[in-house]
Design a protein around this motif. Structure first.
Motif, mmCIF file in Angstrom:
data_model
loop_
_atom_site.group_PDB
_atom_site.id
_atom_site.type_symbol
_atom_site.label_atom_id
_atom_site.label_comp_id
_atom_site.label_asym_id
_atom_site.label_seq_id
_atom_site.Cartn_x
_atom_site.Cartn_y
_atom_site.Cartn_z
ATOM 1 N N ILE A 141 -22.777 -75.866 5.307
ATOM 2 C CA ILE A 141 -21.750 -76.277 6.274
ATOM 3 C C ILE A 141 -21.717 -75.378 7.509
ATOM 4 N N THR A 142 -21.807 -74.074 7.321
ATOM 5 C CA THR A 142 -21.713 -73.163 8.468
ATOM 6 C C THR A 142 -22.851 -73.399 9.457
ATOM 7 N N SER A 143 -24.068 -73.431 8.952
ATOM 8 C CA SER A 143 -25.219 -73.655 9.828
ATOM 9 C C SER A 143 -25.175 -75.044 10.449
ATOM 10 N N ALA A 144 -24.764 -76.029 9.657
ATOM 11 C CA ALA A 144 -24.693 -77.395 10.175
ATOM 12 C C ALA A 144 -23.657 -77.500 11.290
ATOM 13 N N ALA A 145 -22.566 -76.767 11.150
ATOM 14 C CA ALA A 145 -21.541 -76.779 12.193
ATOM 15 C C ALA A 145 -22.100 -76.226 13.507
ATOM 16 N N HIS A 146 -22.924 -75.183 13.410
ATOM 17 C CA HIS A 146 -23.560 -74.649 14.619
ATOM 18 C C HIS A 146 -24.473 -75.689 15.256
ATOM 19 N N LEU A 147 -25.177 -76.444 14.431
ATOM 20 C CA LEU A 147 -26.051 -77.484 14.973
ATOM 21 C C LEU A 147 -25.245 -78.596 15.633
ATOM 22 N N LEU A 148 -24.070 -78.873 15.109
ATOM 23 C CA LEU A 148 -23.206 -79.855 15.755
ATOM 24 C C LEU A 148 -22.784 -79.373 17.139
ATOM 25 N N PHE A 149 -22.509 -78.084 17.256
ATOM 26 C CA PHE A 149 -22.175 -77.526 18.564
ATOM 27 C C PHE A 149 -23.369 -77.616 19.509
ATOM 28 N N VAL A 150 -24.557 -77.403 18.969
ATOM 29 C CA VAL A 150 -25.768 -77.543 19.792
ATOM 30 C C VAL A 150 -25.874 -78.965 20.334
ATOM 31 N N ALA A 151 -25.698 -79.945 19.448
ATOM 32 C CA ALA A 151 -25.777 -81.340 19.873
ATOM 33 C C ALA A 151 -24.715 -81.650 20.922
ATOM 34 N N ARG A 152 -23.535 -81.081 20.750
ATOM 35 C CA ARG A 152 -22.463 -81.297 21.726
ATOM 36 C C ARG A 152 -22.839 -80.699 23.089
ATOM 37 N N ASN A 153 -23.450 -79.521 23.059
ATOM 38 C CA ASN A 153 -23.895 -78.900 24.310
ATOM 39 C C ASN A 153 -24.925 -79.769 25.027
ATOM 40 N N ILE A 154 -25.824 -80.361 24.254
ATOM 41 C CA ILE A 154 -26.837 -81.243 24.854
ATOM 42 C C ILE A 154 -26.166 -82.471 25.464
ATOM 43 N N GLU A 155 -25.186 -83.016 24.754
ATOM 44 C CA GLU A 155 -24.461 -84.179 25.283
ATOM 45 C C GLU A 155 -23.771 -83.825 26.601
ATOM 46 N N ARG A 156 -23.239 -82.620 26.693
ATOM 47 C CA ARG A 156 -22.582 -82.178 27.926
ATOM 48 C C ARG A 156 -23.599 -81.978 29.046
#
Length: 227
Positions: free
Chosen positions: A182-197
């Motif tokens: 979960i912790t690492s996956a949450a970081h990847l979700l933030f990465v995806a959000r940054n790309i979307e931005r």
């Protein structure tokens, strides 16, 4: 003779301004690509290089601000020239933010553990490539004052948003099935959000390019009734 000298000096300043924006665009695109490479490879050295290089983008934005203010104060530009200067000011700020998003991605490289277990990680580079292509193409549009290409870049943003939604669903399912990640996956979700931005900000640049080229805002264009 004095008028001719003034025109040449003004042209040189506008050329310098455009050169600074072009350099910022190139650095922003490089930061996106290298931060994602660092993420995929788990390369801390590459991530650190992205983070360190962000200072150059900050410095260039300050240079654009100073030069734009000088041009407005000394040359009192109007019409096309004024739009050019105002657009450059706004675009510089947007490109600096794109660099910040890439830096944020690089900062998360060290926080992803057991990356070989993350099937969703294979989706992120494809999404990032789409966003990086948007940045590349909008800078091409800026250099050529190509309003049509700017509109095309904006239309592409919907695909990046759809990609983000797909990754989000995929990642949430992965976390449910693999609670230890979960912790690492949450970081990847933030990465995806940054790309979307990043994609959103590329559309913001495109809107400024369109305005500089046409003297119209895209909102005004889309709100007009069809003939």
């Amino acid at each position: 003779m004095m008028a001719e000298h003034t025109v040449k000096a003004f042209d040189a300043e506008i050329t310098s301004l455009r050169g600074l924006i072009a350099e910022m665009g190139g650095l922003a695109e490089m930061a996106i690509n290298e931060s994602i490479q660092a993420l995929a490879k788990g390369s801390l050295s590459m991530a650190e290089a992205v983070i360190a290089r962000d200072a150059r983008l900050d410095k260039l934005e300050a240079e654009v601000d100073r030069l734009a203010i000088r041009i407005i104060a000394l040359r009192a530009p109007v019409a096309d020239d004024l739009r050019e200067v105002i657009a450059a000011l706004k675009i510089a700020g947007i490109l600096e933010r794109i660099g910040d998003y890439a830096k944020n991605i690089a900062k998360r490289v060290s926080r992803i553990e057991e990356r070989t277990r993350f099937e969703p990680l294979t989706l992120i580079p494809a999404m990032a490539e789409m966003a990086a292509d948007m940045v590349h193409d909008v800078m091409t549009a800026y250099a050529a004052r190509d309003a049509a290409l700017a509109v095309e870049v904006i239309e592409r943003d919907a695909k990046v948003d759809a990609f983000y939604d797909s990754i989000f669903r995929n990642m949430v399912s992965f976390m449910v099935e693999n609670p230890s990640t979960i912790t690492s996956a949450a970081h990847l979700l933030f990465v995806a959000r940054n790309i979307e931005r990043i994609g959103d900000h590329a559309t913001n640049v495109a809107e400024q390019v369109y305005f500089a080229a046409t003297a119209e805002y895209l909102a005004d264009r889309t709100e007009r009734p069809m003939n």
